[in-house]
Scaffold this motif. Structure first.
Motif, PDB file in Angstrom:
ATOM      1  N   PRO A 137       0.821  -1.229   0.000  1.00 11.65           N
ATOM      2  CA  PRO A 137       0.000   0.000   0.000  1.00 11.65           C
ATOM      3  C   PRO A 137       0.847   1.267   0.000  1.00 11.65           C
ATOM      4  O   PRO A 137       0.454   2.278  -0.582  1.00 11.65           O
ATOM      5  CB  PRO A 137      -0.840  -0.125   1.271  1.00 11.65           C
ATOM      6  CG  PRO A 137      -0.113  -1.099   2.133  1.00 11.65           C
ATOM      7  CD  PRO A 137       0.566  -2.052   1.208  1.00 11.65           C
ATOM      8  N   TYR A 138       2.013   1.216   0.634  1.00 13.43           N
ATOM      9  CA  TYR A 138       2.883   2.399   0.647  1.00 13.43           C
ATOM     10  C   TYR A 138       3.477   2.657  -0.738  1.00 13.43           C
ATOM     11  O   TYR A 138       3.607   3.808  -1.170  1.00 13.43           O
ATOM     12  CB  TYR A 138       3.999   2.220   1.679  1.00 13.43           C
ATOM     13  CG  TYR A 138       3.487   2.117   3.093  1.00 13.43           C
ATOM     14  CD1 TYR A 138       3.109   3.254   3.803  1.00 13.43           C
ATOM     15  CD2 TYR A 138       3.361   0.877   3.711  1.00 13.43           C
ATOM     16  CE1 TYR A 138       2.625   3.167   5.104  1.00 13.43           C
ATOM     17  CE2 TYR A 138       2.882   0.770   5.012  1.00 13.43           C
ATOM     18  CZ  TYR A 138       2.510   1.920   5.693  1.00 13.43           C
ATOM     19  OH  TYR A 138       2.021   1.819   6.980  1.00 13.43           O
ATOM     20  N   ALA A 144       0.981   6.709  -6.833  1.00 18.84           N
ATOM     21  CA  ALA A 144      -0.183   7.551  -7.114  1.00 18.84           C
ATOM     22  C   ALA A 144       0.179   9.030  -7.003  1.00 18.84           C
ATOM     23  O   ALA A 144      -0.257   9.859  -7.825  1.00 18.84           O
ATOM     24  CB  ALA A 144      -1.322   7.202  -6.147  1.00 18.84           C
ATOM     25  N   LEU A 145       0.969   9.381  -5.995  1.00 12.13           N
ATOM     26  CA  LEU A 145       1.392  10.772  -5.843  1.00 12.13           C
ATOM     27  C   LEU A 145       2.224  11.219  -7.040  1.00 12.13           C
ATOM     28  O   LEU A 145       1.982  12.298  -7.614  1.00 12.13           O
ATOM     29  CB  LEU A 145       2.197  10.933  -4.553  1.00 12.13           C
ATOM     30  CG  LEU A 145       2.850  12.311  -4.351  1.00 12.13           C
ATOM     31  CD1 LEU A 145       1.788  13.411  -4.297  1.00 12.13           C
ATOM     32  CD2 LEU A 145       3.701  12.311  -3.087  1.00 12.13           C
ATOM     33  N   THR A 181      12.995  -0.450   3.454  1.00 12.97           N
ATOM     34  CA  THR A 181      11.606  -0.763   3.138  1.00 12.97           C
ATOM     35  C   THR A 181      11.242  -0.261   1.739  1.00 12.97           C
ATOM     36  O   THR A 181      11.999   0.452   1.096  1.00 12.97           O
ATOM     37  CB  THR A 181      10.665  -0.135   4.178  1.00 12.97           C
ATOM     38  OG1 THR A 181      10.850   1.289   4.190  1.00 12.97           O
ATOM     39  CG2 THR A 181      10.965  -0.679   5.563  1.00 12.97           C
ATOM     40  N   PHE A 182      10.046  -0.651   1.323  1.00 13.38           N
ATOM     41  CA  PHE A 182       9.551  -0.224   0.012  1.00 13.38           C
ATOM     42  C   PHE A 182       8.354   0.701   0.203  1.00 13.38           C
ATOM     43  O   PHE A 182       7.581   0.523   1.152  1.00 13.38           O
ATOM     44  CB  PHE A 182       9.160  -1.444  -0.827  1.00 13.38           C
ATOM     45  CG  PHE A 182      10.339  -2.256  -1.260  1.00 13.38           C
ATOM     46  CD1 PHE A 182      11.064  -1.903  -2.384  1.00 13.38           C
ATOM     47  CD2 PHE A 182      10.747  -3.362  -0.529  1.00 13.38           C
ATOM     48  CE1 PHE A 182      12.157  -2.644  -2.779  1.00 13.38           C
ATOM     49  CE2 PHE A 182      11.837  -4.107  -0.915  1.00 13.38           C
ATOM     50  CZ  PHE A 182      12.545  -3.746  -2.047  1.00 13.38           C
ATOM     51  N   PRO A 183       8.247   1.693  -0.712  1.00 12.04           N
ATOM     52  CA  PRO A 183       9.101   1.921  -1.872  1.00 12.04           C
ATOM     53  C   PRO A 183      10.435   2.553  -1.480  1.00 12.04           C
ATOM     54  O   PRO A 183      10.591   3.042  -0.356  1.00 12.04           O
ATOM     55  CB  PRO A 183       8.288   2.902  -2.720  1.00 12.04           C
ATOM     56  CG  PRO A 183       7.553   3.710  -1.684  1.00 12.04           C
ATOM     57  CD  PRO A 183       7.179   2.715  -0.604  1.00 12.04           C
ATOM     58  N   ASN A 184      11.360   2.521  -2.432  1.00  9.09           N
ATOM     59  CA  ASN A 184      12.639   3.210  -2.298  1.00  9.09           C
ATOM     60  C   ASN A 184      12.773   4.082  -3.541  1.00  9.09           C
ATOM     61  O   ASN A 184      12.937   3.576  -4.647  1.00  9.09           O
ATOM     62  CB  ASN A 184      13.784   2.203  -2.198  1.00  9.09           C
ATOM     63  CG  ASN A 184      15.063   2.833  -1.679  1.00  9.09           C
ATOM     64  OD1 ASN A 184      15.286   4.028  -1.830  1.00  9.09           O
ATOM     65  ND2 ASN A 184      15.922   2.017  -1.073  1.00  9.09           N
ATOM     66  N   GLY A 194      11.180   6.688   1.329  1.00  6.27           N
ATOM     67  CA  GLY A 194       9.982   5.960   0.940  1.00  6.27           C
ATOM     68  C   GLY A 194       8.770   6.843   0.803  1.00  6.27           C
ATOM     69  O   GLY A 194       8.870   8.047   0.545  1.00  6.27           O
ATOM     70  N   SER A 195       7.602   6.247   1.001  1.00  2.22           N
ATOM     71  CA  SER A 195       6.344   6.956   0.774  1.00  2.22           C
ATOM     72  C   SER A 195       6.177   8.154   1.697  1.00  2.22           C
ATOM     73  O   SER A 195       5.799   9.248   1.251  1.00  2.22           O
ATOM     74  CB  SER A 195       5.175   5.984   0.960  1.00  2.22           C
ATOM     75  OG  SER A 195       3.943   6.640   0.774  1.00  2.22           O
TER      76      SER A 195
END
Length: 223
Positions: A137-138, A144-145, A181-184, A194-195
């Motif tokens: 979800p992140y 999306a942003l 963590t993801f995203p990177n 990340g997000s």
């Protein structure tokens, strides 16, 4: 006195140069006997057949360009050009992603890469790379942003979980960017996080400046 010229016998003492040559050869043979041959292939080429002349030439000449290139660009070269989905990081015997990796491995068999030139190409063609997980979800939030910015060139999205070498890519990314963590999100070879980091940059209006400074064109209606 005899009228015939007598031939003088050859000198029993060898010339100095010849003597030095013999001494040097003996010393080299003794070194090889006691210490082994100093001429060995690099570890990355051991047990590899079919080494090309170009590969051997590059090893002899060395690669000063590669020495000045950050390893992250080797990874970016690999994942952005992996059209055949070889995912070689997951199929390379003895590969340890926790340690620095020779750029030759990321070259995936391509000889004579000018890495300085390749860095310029990557920054122009893929100034923004997002290492994502397709179900995360992140990652979806970050993508999306970025989509609202309508960027040109568009972000290069690498869905790491869909790769056979997902574990290796994640480990290399963590080592190189200190973000686990993801995203990177990578802008011109530098991680911005990340997000949450991306959202914060967007909120304080600095994301636009970073993207434009990286050479991206923003076509979206972003204040």
């Amino acid at each position: 006195m005899d009228s015939k010229k007598r031939m003088s016998p050859p000198s029993a003492t060898p010339p100095i140069r010849r003597r030095r040559f013999v001494v040097a050869v003996v010393a080299l043979l003794a070194f090889i006997y006691f210490f082994g041959s100093p001429f060995r292939l690099p570890a990355t080429l051991k047990d590899v057949s079919g080494i090309s002349r170009a590969k051997i030439a590059s090893l002899v000449k060395g690669s000063p360009a590669a020495a000045n290139v950050d390893e992250i660009f080797g990874l970016l070269h690999l994942v952005t050009g992996d059209s055949e989905h070889e995912h070689i990081l997951g199929h390379t015997e003895g590969f340890d992603p926790t340690k620095p990796v020779d750029l030759e491995l990321y070259a995936a068999g391509t000889d004579n890469i000018d890495w300085n030139k390749r860095v310029v190409e990557l920054n122009e063609r893929y100034p923004l790379v997002v290492f994502s997980k397709s179900y995360c979800p992140y990652s979806k939030r970050a993508k999306a942003l970025l989509a609202t910015y309508e960027l040109s060139p568009p972000p290069k999205i690498i869905e790491v979980d869909l790769r056979d070498d997902a574990t290796q890519v994640k480990t290399v990314l963590t080592r190189l960017t200190h973000h686990s963590t993801f995203p990177n999100v990578i802008i011109r070879g530098k991680s911005v996080g990340g997000s949450d980091n991306l959202q914060a940059l967007h909120a304080d209006k600095s994301l636009r400046r970073k993207l434009e400074a990286a050479g991206l064109t923003i076509r979206g209606d972003i204040p």
